[in-house]
Design a protein around this motif. Structure first.
Motif, PDB file in Angstrom:
ATOM      1  N   ASP A 207       0.828  -1.214   0.000  1.00  0.00           N
ATOM      2  CA  ASP A 207       0.000   0.000   0.000  1.00  0.00           C
ATOM      3  C   ASP A 207       0.863   1.266   0.000  1.00  0.00           C
ATOM      4  O   ASP A 207       0.447   2.309   0.485  1.00  0.00           O
ATOM      5  CB  ASP A 207      -0.936  -0.003   1.199  1.00  0.00           C
ATOM      6  CG  ASP A 207      -0.200  -0.129   2.536  1.00  0.00           C
ATOM      7  OD1 ASP A 207       1.013  -0.449   2.522  1.00  0.00           O
ATOM      8  OD2 ASP A 207      -0.821   0.115   3.593  1.00  0.00           O
ATOM      9  N   SER A 208       2.094   1.163  -0.539  1.00  0.00           N
ATOM     10  CA  SER A 208       3.011   2.305  -0.593  1.00  0.00           C
ATOM     11  C   SER A 208       2.541   3.307  -1.637  1.00  0.00           C
ATOM     12  O   SER A 208       2.178   2.932  -2.767  1.00  0.00           O
ATOM     13  CB  SER A 208       4.428   1.824  -0.927  1.00  0.00           C
ATOM     14  OG  SER A 208       4.890   0.910   0.050  1.00  0.00           O
ATOM     15  N   VAL A 209       2.592   4.599  -1.291  1.00  0.00           N
ATOM     16  CA  VAL A 209       2.125   5.657  -2.194  1.00  0.00           C
ATOM     17  C   VAL A 209       3.056   6.854  -2.124  1.00  0.00           C
ATOM     18  O   VAL A 209       3.837   7.020  -1.186  1.00  0.00           O
ATOM     19  CB  VAL A 209       0.685   6.118  -1.847  1.00  0.00           C
ATOM     20  CG1 VAL A 209      -0.309   4.967  -2.007  1.00  0.00           C
ATOM     21  CG2 VAL A 209       0.619   6.678  -0.440  1.00  0.00           C
ATOM     22  N   GLY A 210       2.958   7.713  -3.149  1.00  0.00           N
ATOM     23  CA  GLY A 210       3.639   8.998  -3.157  1.00  0.00           C
ATOM     24  C   GLY A 210       5.100   8.931  -3.533  1.00  0.00           C
ATOM     25  O   GLY A 210       5.630   7.901  -3.963  1.00  0.00           O
ATOM     26  N   LEU A 211       5.789  10.074  -3.390  1.00  0.00           N
ATOM     27  CA  LEU A 211       7.191  10.189  -3.780  1.00  0.00           C
ATOM     28  C   LEU A 211       8.088   9.268  -2.970  1.00  0.00           C
ATOM     29  O   LEU A 211       9.088   8.738  -3.493  1.00  0.00           O
ATOM     30  CB  LEU A 211       7.654  11.650  -3.612  1.00  0.00           C
ATOM     31  CG  LEU A 211       7.060  12.703  -4.570  1.00  0.00           C
ATOM     32  CD1 LEU A 211       7.562  14.097  -4.208  1.00  0.00           C
ATOM     33  CD2 LEU A 211       7.420  12.391  -6.019  1.00  0.00           C
ATOM     34  N   PHE A 212       7.773   9.067  -1.698  1.00  0.00           N
ATOM     35  CA  PHE A 212       8.642   8.290  -0.812  1.00  0.00           C
ATOM     36  C   PHE A 212       8.077   6.890  -0.535  1.00  0.00           C
ATOM     37  O   PHE A 212       8.625   6.162   0.294  1.00  0.00           O
ATOM     38  CB  PHE A 212       8.860   9.049   0.510  1.00  0.00           C
ATOM     39  CG  PHE A 212       9.596  10.359   0.324  1.00  0.00           C
ATOM     40  CD1 PHE A 212      10.981  10.396   0.334  1.00  0.00           C
ATOM     41  CD2 PHE A 212       8.898  11.544   0.141  1.00  0.00           C
ATOM     42  CE1 PHE A 212      11.655  11.600   0.169  1.00  0.00           C
ATOM     43  CE2 PHE A 212       9.564  12.752  -0.023  1.00  0.00           C
ATOM     44  CZ  PHE A 212      10.950  12.783  -0.020  1.00  0.00           C
ATOM     45  N   GLN A 213       6.989   6.538  -1.239  1.00  0.00           N
ATOM     46  CA  GLN A 213       6.360   5.219  -1.089  1.00  0.00           C
ATOM     47  C   GLN A 213       6.093   4.918   0.391  1.00  0.00           C
ATOM     48  O   GLN A 213       6.448   3.854   0.927  1.00  0.00           O
ATOM     49  CB  GLN A 213       7.242   4.137  -1.705  1.00  0.00           C
ATOM     50  CG  GLN A 213       7.277   4.169  -3.229  1.00  0.00           C
ATOM     51  CD  GLN A 213       5.937   3.819  -3.875  1.00  0.00           C
ATOM     52  OE1 GLN A 213       5.552   2.645  -3.934  1.00  0.00           O
ATOM     53  NE2 GLN A 213       5.206   4.841  -4.327  1.00  0.00           N
TER      54      GLN A 213
END
Length: 286
Positions: A207-213
């Motif tokens: 469920d990692s998201v965004g620039l930094f996961q």
């Protein structure tokens, strides 16, 4: 021949002359003749003068008649509609008049430029204009990045500057985002909710998201907030600043202390590119 036997004098008077106190009768006859001749001469002069005066009056009368007839003709001409020749003549006169006006206007005196007001003599005729500060231009992409990647790197650097993080922390943050998301704001295929927010790709690392996961399930924050580059950067830098001695660590060690990745050495490879990007966004001395 008279009865007395003498010859008749043809030039002699028909009657005998007699001397009187007023002169002879012959002298009286000559004076009367002269008076009659003078009267005839005077009468002739008066008749000549009368004839001359009559001629002058006749000439004046003819002149008056001609003038009246000319005025009547002019009035008739003014009342009649103009002919095509007259219309053409009037149009030509109007064009010539306009040409003269344009020539006069073109040859008129040129406008004198106004003298610029000096600081001692400010110009009060025009409202003062506020000069807007020049907006800094975005740097061109460097180190092989495209426009989207460079824009995300600027968001990281801008957020770190607001937080007062030193340049070293900005390089670590940019290098970490290069490794985790290739500097793209990535949504998760596992979390359809993340795709409801602006994103530049979809990943499948849990469920990692965004620039930094970052994972919402690990306590990094709400999914919608983690899809915001500024919020995600704040979360990363706040955690980095909690690492003791992070400023003196290798880049990969400092990043791994925050990310806890299965590949801790992979962050180091991005240090030179991250340094170049930060230098392009923040020139030396800033």
């Amino acid at each position: 021949m008279r009865d007395d036997g003498t010859l008749d004098d043809p030039y002699a008077p028909s009657s005998p002359t007699a001397d009187t106190e007023d002169g002879t009768s012959t002298e009286r006859t000559s004076a009367a003749s002269r008076l009659r001749a003078y009267a005839r001469d005077l009468t002739g002069r008066r008749r000549a003068q009368l004839a001359l005066a009559t001629g002058v009056v006749c000439c004046l009368g003819l002149t008056t008649v001609v003038q009246v007839r000319n005025e009547d003709a002019d009035a008739a001409t003014r009342g009649a509609p103009p002919t095509s020749a007259e219309l053409a003549q009037r149009a030509e006169q109007q064009r010539a008049s306009r040409a003269l006006d344009r020539t006069a206007a073109a040859s008129g005196p040129a406008a004198v430029p106004s003298v610029a007001a000096s600081p001692a003599d400010p110009d009060t005729t025009a409202p003062a204009r506020k000069v807007a500060p020049a907006r800094p231009t975005d740097p061109a992409p460097v180190a092989g990045l495209d426009d989207d990647q460079m824009e995300n790197a600027e968001a990281i650097v801008r957020t770190g500057r607001k937080m007062g993080v030193p340049r070293r922390g900005l390089v670590i943050a940019v290098a970490t985002a290069m490794q985790e998301s290739n500097l793209y704001n990535v949504a998760s295929g596992v979390l359809p909710e993340s795709q409801d927010y602006p994103h530049q790709g979809v990943g499948w690392d849990h469920d990692s998201v965004g620039l930094f996961q970052q994972r919402s399930s690990s306590g990094w924050g709400p999914v919608g907030r983690l899809m915001d580059p500024e919020f995600a950067t704040r979360q990363f830098l706040s955690a980095l600043e909690q690492v003791p001695g992070w400023e003196r660590m290798r880049l990969t060690d400092a990043a791994q202390a925050v990310q806890v990745s299965a590949y801790p050495e992979h962050y180091q490879q991005h240090e030179w590119r991250a340094t170049r990007v930060v230098d392009a966004i923040l020139p030396a001395g800033r």
